[in-house]
Design a protein around this motif. Structure first.
Motif, short mmCIF file in Angstrom:
data_model
loop_
_atom_site.label_atom_id
_atom_site.label_comp_id
_atom_site.label_asym_id
_atom_site.label_seq_id
_atom_site.Cartn_x
_atom_site.Cartn_y
_atom_site.Cartn_z
N ALA A 165 0.86 -1.03 -0.06
CA ALA A 165 0.03 0.07 0.17
C ALA A 165 0.69 1.46 0.22
N HIS A 166 2.07 1.21 0.85
CA HIS A 166 3.00 2.47 1.04
C HIS A 166 3.49 2.78 -0.62
N ALA B 189 2.49 1.89 -3.53
CA ALA B 189 1.35 2.24 -4.48
C ALA B 189 1.20 3.72 -4.25
N GLU B 190 1.37 4.20 -2.86
CA GLU B 190 1.00 5.82 -2.67
C GLU B 190 2.31 6.65 -3.19
N CYS B 191 3.56 6.38 -2.83
CA CYS B 191 4.62 7.37 -3.16
C CYS B 191 4.13 8.70 -2.97
N THR B 192 4.01 9.02 -1.72
CA THR B 192 3.51 10.58 -1.40
C THR B 192 4.53 11.28 -1.76
N CYS C 82 10.38 4.24 -4.54
CA CYS C 82 8.82 3.87 -4.33
C CYS C 82 8.11 3.28 -5.60
N LYS D 185 -3.36 14.57 -6.01
CA LYS D 185 -3.17 13.37 -5.04
C LYS D 185 -2.17 13.82 -4.09
N ALA E 111 1.01 12.77 -4.79
CA ALA E 111 1.68 11.59 -5.09
C ALA E 111 2.47 11.62 -6.46
#
Length: 195
Positions: free
Chosen positions: A21-22, A24-27, A47, A127, A129
């Protein structure tokens, strides 16, 4: 004992899910990719890099399946301003690498069979992201094979592996600005790797 194994398996699955999940986010903390520092760009790439290849290869494109084994032309992705202000990371096949890595600014003639693949990452302000952008591809053909584009064929793979549809002039009209460099733009000087 079974309860302990089940608990351990559950913990491992939840850790694995959290990492997925982390990843996929790549904040990203900024809206403007030009405001990113080198370390932040390297974090973003770490990421998103596996997700990029997984997406690009979904439809079996030969270049998408091979480019990561080619010569890397820069120390990290960078924003050059072209390609929609995306972070760009260019790979050169064996035929292209020697000439490309000279980064000559005039009189460049790339050998037939040269292929450049450029990963792209979009910074989504909405987003907050990093999002996988298209894989841009340039292939140098035989002399006279595509005279309207100086024998280059432009292609792109969408993040879901599907080929991009566009007119060759869409890319070439921009690349002609680098006519003395055989239509190639290079990574920013600060990140270039030389041969």
């Amino acid at each position: 004992m079974n309860r302990l194994l089940f608990a351990a398996a559950t913990l491992m699955a939840s850790l694995s899910f959290a990492q997925t999940a982390h990843a996929a986010e790549c904040t990203v903390a900024v809206d403007d990719p030009f405001a990113l520092e080198a370390a932040a760009i390297e974090e973003i790439y770490a990421c998103i890099k596996d997700e990029m290849v997984a997406g690009y290869t979904k439809e079996g494109d030969a270049v998408a399946g091979a480019y990561r084994d080619w010569t890397v032309t820069s120390s990290r992705p960078a924003v050059a301003g072209a390609h929609g202000n995306r972070l760009l990371y260019t790979f050169a096949n064996d035929i292209a690498a020697e000439q490309y890595l000279k980064y000559a600014d005039e009189g460049v003639i790339m050998p037939v069979g040269s292929v450049l693949a450029k990963e792209s990452i979009t910074i989504s302000a909405k987003k907050k992201a990093a999002v996988t952008g298209p894989l841009f591809i340039m292939t140098k053909g035989e002399a006279g094979s595509a005279p309207e584009t100086a024998d280059w064929v432009y292609a792109g793979i969408q993040p879901d592996g599907k080929p991009m549809k566009f007119k060759q002039s869409f890319c070439h009209d921009c690349h002609v600005a680098w006519e003395a460099q055989d239509m190639m733009a290079y990574p920013l000087e600060e990140v270039r790797l030389a041969n």
